[in-house]
Scaffold this motif. Structure first.
Motif, PDB file in Angstrom:
ATOM      1  N   TYR A 195       0.841  -1.201   0.000  1.00 14.14           N
ATOM      2  CA  TYR A 195       0.000   0.000   0.000  1.00 14.14           C
ATOM      3  C   TYR A 195       0.874   1.249   0.000  1.00 14.14           C
ATOM      4  O   TYR A 195       0.663   2.186  -0.781  1.00 14.14           O
ATOM      5  CB  TYR A 195      -0.917  -0.014   1.230  1.00 14.14           C
ATOM      6  CG  TYR A 195      -1.734   1.241   1.356  1.00 14.14           C
ATOM      7  CD1 TYR A 195      -2.861   1.441   0.564  1.00 14.14           C
ATOM      8  CD2 TYR A 195      -1.358   2.243   2.258  1.00 14.14           C
ATOM      9  CE1 TYR A 195      -3.598   2.603   0.663  1.00 14.14           C
ATOM     10  CE2 TYR A 195      -2.096   3.396   2.363  1.00 14.14           C
ATOM     11  CZ  TYR A 195      -3.210   3.585   1.566  1.00 14.14           C
ATOM     12  OH  TYR A 195      -3.932   4.746   1.664  1.00 14.14           O
ATOM     13  N   ASP A 196       1.874   1.242   0.864  1.00 12.63           N
ATOM     14  CA  ASP A 196       2.779   2.387   0.959  1.00 12.63           C
ATOM     15  C   ASP A 196       3.479   2.636  -0.384  1.00 12.63           C
ATOM     16  O   ASP A 196       3.626   3.784  -0.817  1.00 12.63           O
ATOM     17  CB  ASP A 196       3.811   2.104   2.053  1.00 12.63           C
ATOM     18  CG  ASP A 196       4.614   3.330   2.437  1.00 12.63           C
ATOM     19  OD1 ASP A 196       4.006   4.396   2.659  1.00 12.63           O
ATOM     20  OD2 ASP A 196       5.849   3.221   2.503  1.00 12.63           O
ATOM     21  N   ARG A 199       1.720   4.610  -2.993  1.00 17.44           N
ATOM     22  CA  ARG A 199       1.622   6.051  -2.782  1.00 17.44           C
ATOM     23  C   ARG A 199       2.967   6.760  -2.828  1.00 17.44           C
ATOM     24  O   ARG A 199       3.053   7.911  -3.199  1.00 17.44           O
ATOM     25  CB  ARG A 199       0.925   6.321  -1.436  1.00 17.44           C
ATOM     26  CG  ARG A 199      -0.405   5.536  -1.351  1.00 17.44           C
ATOM     27  CD  ARG A 199      -1.416   6.211  -0.521  1.00 17.44           C
ATOM     28  NE  ARG A 199      -0.980   6.357   0.859  1.00 17.44           N
ATOM     29  CZ  ARG A 199      -1.724   6.917   1.802  1.00 17.44           C
ATOM     30  NH1 ARG A 199      -2.923   7.409   1.505  1.00 17.44           N
ATOM     31  NH2 ARG A 199      -1.283   7.009   3.028  1.00 17.44           N
TER      32      ARG A 199
ATOM     33  N   PRO B  16       2.852   4.429   7.160  1.00 10.99           N
ATOM     34  CA  PRO B  16       2.347   4.257   5.795  1.00 10.99           C
ATOM     35  C   PRO B  16       0.874   4.610   5.644  1.00 10.99           C
ATOM     36  O   PRO B  16       0.419   4.813   4.515  1.00 10.99           O
ATOM     37  CB  PRO B  16       2.573   2.765   5.520  1.00 10.99           C
ATOM     38  CG  PRO B  16       2.755   2.143   6.851  1.00 10.99           C
ATOM     39  CD  PRO B  16       3.335   3.177   7.745  1.00 10.99           C
ATOM     40  N   LEU B  17       0.139   4.674   6.744  1.00 12.12           N
ATOM     41  CA  LEU B  17      -1.289   4.972   6.631  1.00 12.12           C
ATOM     42  C   LEU B  17      -1.601   6.440   6.921  1.00 12.12           C
ATOM     43  O   LEU B  17      -2.771   6.804   7.121  1.00 12.12           O
ATOM     44  CB  LEU B  17      -2.103   4.044   7.544  1.00 12.12           C
ATOM     45  CG  LEU B  17      -1.924   2.542   7.266  1.00 12.12           C
ATOM     46  CD1 LEU B  17      -2.863   1.723   8.150  1.00 12.12           C
ATOM     47  CD2 LEU B  17      -2.162   2.207   5.792  1.00 12.12           C
ATOM     48  N   ALA B  18      -0.590   7.291   6.935  1.00 12.72           N
ATOM     49  CA  ALA B  18      -0.833   8.731   7.110  1.00 12.72           C
ATOM     50  C   ALA B  18      -1.822   9.188   6.042  1.00 12.72           C
ATOM     51  O   ALA B  18      -1.731   8.795   4.876  1.00 12.72           O
ATOM     52  CB  ALA B  18       0.472   9.498   6.982  1.00 12.72           C
ATOM     53  N   ILE B  20      -4.994   8.512   6.040  1.00 11.61           N
ATOM     54  CA  ILE B  20      -6.190   7.656   6.107  1.00 11.61           C
ATOM     55  C   ILE B  20      -6.981   8.007   7.367  1.00 11.61           C
ATOM     56  O   ILE B  20      -6.413   8.106   8.455  1.00 11.61           O
ATOM     57  CB  ILE B  20      -5.776   6.168   6.140  1.00 11.61           C
ATOM     58  CG1 ILE B  20      -5.184   5.762   4.795  1.00 11.61           C
ATOM     59  CG2 ILE B  20      -6.954   5.267   6.518  1.00 11.61           C
ATOM     60  CD1 ILE B  20      -6.174   5.785   3.646  1.00 11.61           C
ATOM     61  N   MET B  41       0.201   2.650  12.673  1.00 13.50           N
ATOM     62  CA  MET B  41       0.711   2.784  11.308  1.00 13.50           C
ATOM     63  C   MET B  41       0.449   4.165  10.715  1.00 13.50           C
ATOM     64  O   MET B  41       0.668   4.368   9.520  1.00 13.50           O
ATOM     65  CB  MET B  41       0.082   1.701  10.423  1.00 13.50           C
ATOM     66  CG  MET B  41       0.661   0.328  10.697  1.00 13.50           C
ATOM     67  SD  MET B  41       2.444   0.312  10.318  1.00 13.50           S
ATOM     68  CE  MET B  41       2.842  -1.386  10.714  1.00 13.50           C
TER      69      MET B  41
END
Lengths: 387, 387
Positions: A195-196, A199, B16-18, B20, B41
């Motif tokens: 996922y990372d 992006r 990695p979920l910044a 979201i 995350m």
């Protein structure tokens, strides 16, 4: 994005990871458990085995000549045997890395470095590669090279000391839960890195430890230690702070009953014909019931022992109490619920657990492609990755 | 892509979920375990609590007035109390859904439908929304509405029947492993759906069941059933097919020893001064040792009982044998390895497990933002989502 043409000979499940190619160096169970989920989710997983094959091919239980253990965690994969110390085979592997998205391994830390395939080396071959490793204690720290069998990790993490009865021994969980929990974290880490990468464009190293995974699973014992500085004692099957919330012996076998508050306890006492227990000074509050859990269990089992578990479950359930049977795996898999959820699937005619990740956007098939024979796709893969 | 301006008041971890945003309707442990990983995350996690708050706020163990249990699985989240049956609060919630990426809940199936927030309804509000649910038995099948405490699931799945000793009772794992395994599958499912959405533009429903998760974890018992149609018997702490591979009593306490083949068994026998066992007809092969595991354990423990576990571990490790101590959680967390891996972190001054997913691309901090007080961010969130 599709990073490789899909030349896979397998009829893989449709899934969110279609187009992703995984080079799978894993063996035994912890790593293969993760890459089997990747395959279930539609990724192309190429199992690179040493010339003698994954050791697990020779571990039981067997059905005929098939290792069920191997079949289960290697379903949906292709196999090529490569000797990573041989120059020609290294070239094949390097070509794979160039075209792949993910490399996964669960060797003891240091093995990939000695092969010349550390994360920095892999990045030189493919700057977008995700390198995911699982090991007993992780790729850092003083115990990084320690042996890491599941039983050793269950023993060192506090899990075995937390499982069992106060008057009995520390008990191993009846499945390789440290291997499997780490395998699931490995899958989660890989997808997080994928996922990372969508992006940021960057790959990453994913570093999972069975020891870390087991500590993170140790909810109540960990919290008990955080509160007091000491490990809480083993408490058998009961809940630490709600009572009655335990297994109870009926005439034929035990069952589970969970009464987490005064209201449910009152219903229980009326239903089983012991209304006097509600006012019994030993049992008036949940805190008192928990302190006197052994006395209460004796009172309840004196009644429960007169009838079968099925009888009690039916009656207590009808009264609105949370109850359940104690089933073995043969009984659990026979529940209509198990079929309704497609939690027994077949691959190559062998039964194995389905995939618990149910996504509305993709079919949840009840068959999967079989695990490969050693080097089954070797010729095709060597051809495909000859350059 | 950033779907909301980040108005969070928290100093969240980089991850990695910044970008979201997660609307977190979860309670107790199974759902919160998943959303805590999302927060670890880097996701913004907004915990929507009923006016009386998540029940777990009132569950021990406590440190002062803080529920450690609540603090651990709710670290890094914001809190707003909303009554989802009140029109004004529903409007706030709908505005959140419009701007969010993920809605997560672990109610009993049907609750969201009755609130008017089924997946189709949520899709009308936000076509890209990911709706993730975890429950005891999942959102389909005849047991979908069954009560689903961890102990009931451990009992019904076959896990308890598989754990313990042949002459003892079925044993609950000393942590809420069915809750937690399902929580980890929930995290994995959510990230898989986020990845899919990056490529397809479509949201999805993620449907996780504690029962499914536990079945998928039951590796050896499941395989044994697949091979024979029957549940394999409980075998205590030993390995099903390798011997000696078990816990062994030393003078002071038990330790773990794993000799998976003839070579290691030979080293063991020489190291402990019992070379005659190598040729003993009961122990010549691994299959025979497994058949005669009880007799072999008696022979070995007669020697091991003379010295302490630490002594034996040191000597056997020096001989190249896989060994490990049996530690409780206080001893496990005190290992330098635990600190090296940042597997004890603090949030609001409270100790809790770190995050096992170690990614090279982001820092692995040893502090996290504290769990919120009930409605701590209510005013700011109501303002932010007033339209």
């Amino acid at each position: 994005m599709m990073t490789t043409a899909d030349n896979s000979p397998l009829d893989r499940p449709q899934g969110p990871l279609a187009g992703i190619t995984v080079i799978d160096l894993t063996h035994v169970i912890n790593g293969p458990f993760a890459t089997a989920i990747l395959a279930d989710m539609g990724a192309r997983v190429i199992k690179v085995e040493p010339p003698q094959g994954d050791d697990t091919r020779r571990n039981g239980p067997y059905l005929g000549e098939k290792s069920l253990y191997f079949a289960c965690v290697n379903r949906g994969k292709e196999s090529v045997a490569l000797n990573l110390k041989d120059d020609a085979d290294r070239t094949i592997f390097i070509n794979m890395v160039r075209k792949a998205d993910v490399v996964v391994e669960n060797y003891r830390p240091g093995v990939m470095d000695r092969l010349g395939f550390s994360f920095p080396e892999l990045q030189k071959i493919n700057p977008r590669i995700i390198y995911a490793a699982s090991s007993g204690f992780g790729h850092s720290g003083p115990l990084t090279l320690n042996p890491a069998y599941d039983t050793i990790i269950q023993g060192m993490s506090g899990l075995m000391e937390a499982t069992g009865f106060p008057d009995g021994p520390a008990t191993r969980v009846g499945t390789s839960v440290s291997d499997i929990a780490a395998g699931l974290y490995l899958y989660a880490g890989i997808v997080t890195a994928l996922y990372d990468r969508e992006r940021t464009g960057h790959g990453a190293q994913v570093d999972i430890a069975m020891f870390d995974a087991t500590l993170a699973f140790l909810e109540h014992p960990f919290m008990g230690w955080a509160a007091t500085g000491k490990a809480p004692p083993r408490i058998g099957n009961r809940h630490p702070s709600m009572t009655p919330f335990d297994t109870f012996a009926a005439k034929d076998r035990p069952f589970v009953l969970c009464c987490g508050n005064d209201h449910l306890f009152g219903i229980l006492c009326h239903t089983i014909g012991l209304p006097e227990l509600i006012q019994d000074p030993r049992f008036v509050t949940n805190v008192l019931r928990t302190q006197n859990n052994s006395a209460l269990k004796t009172e309840l089992e004196a009644v429960f022992s007169a009838r079968t578990a099925d009888d009690w479950i039916q009656e207590l359930d009808a009264a609105g109490l949370p109850v359940g049977p104690l089933l073995d795996i043969a009984e659990a898999t026979a529940l209509p619920q198990t079929a309704a959820r497609k939690m027994v699937v077949t691959a190559g005619g062998l039964k194995m657990p389905g995939n618990p990740i149910k996504l509305s956007s993709y079919p949840d098939c009840d068959t999967r492609p079989a695990a490969p024979e050693l080097n089954e796709h070797g010729a095709a893969l060597r051809q495909e990755f000859s350059s």
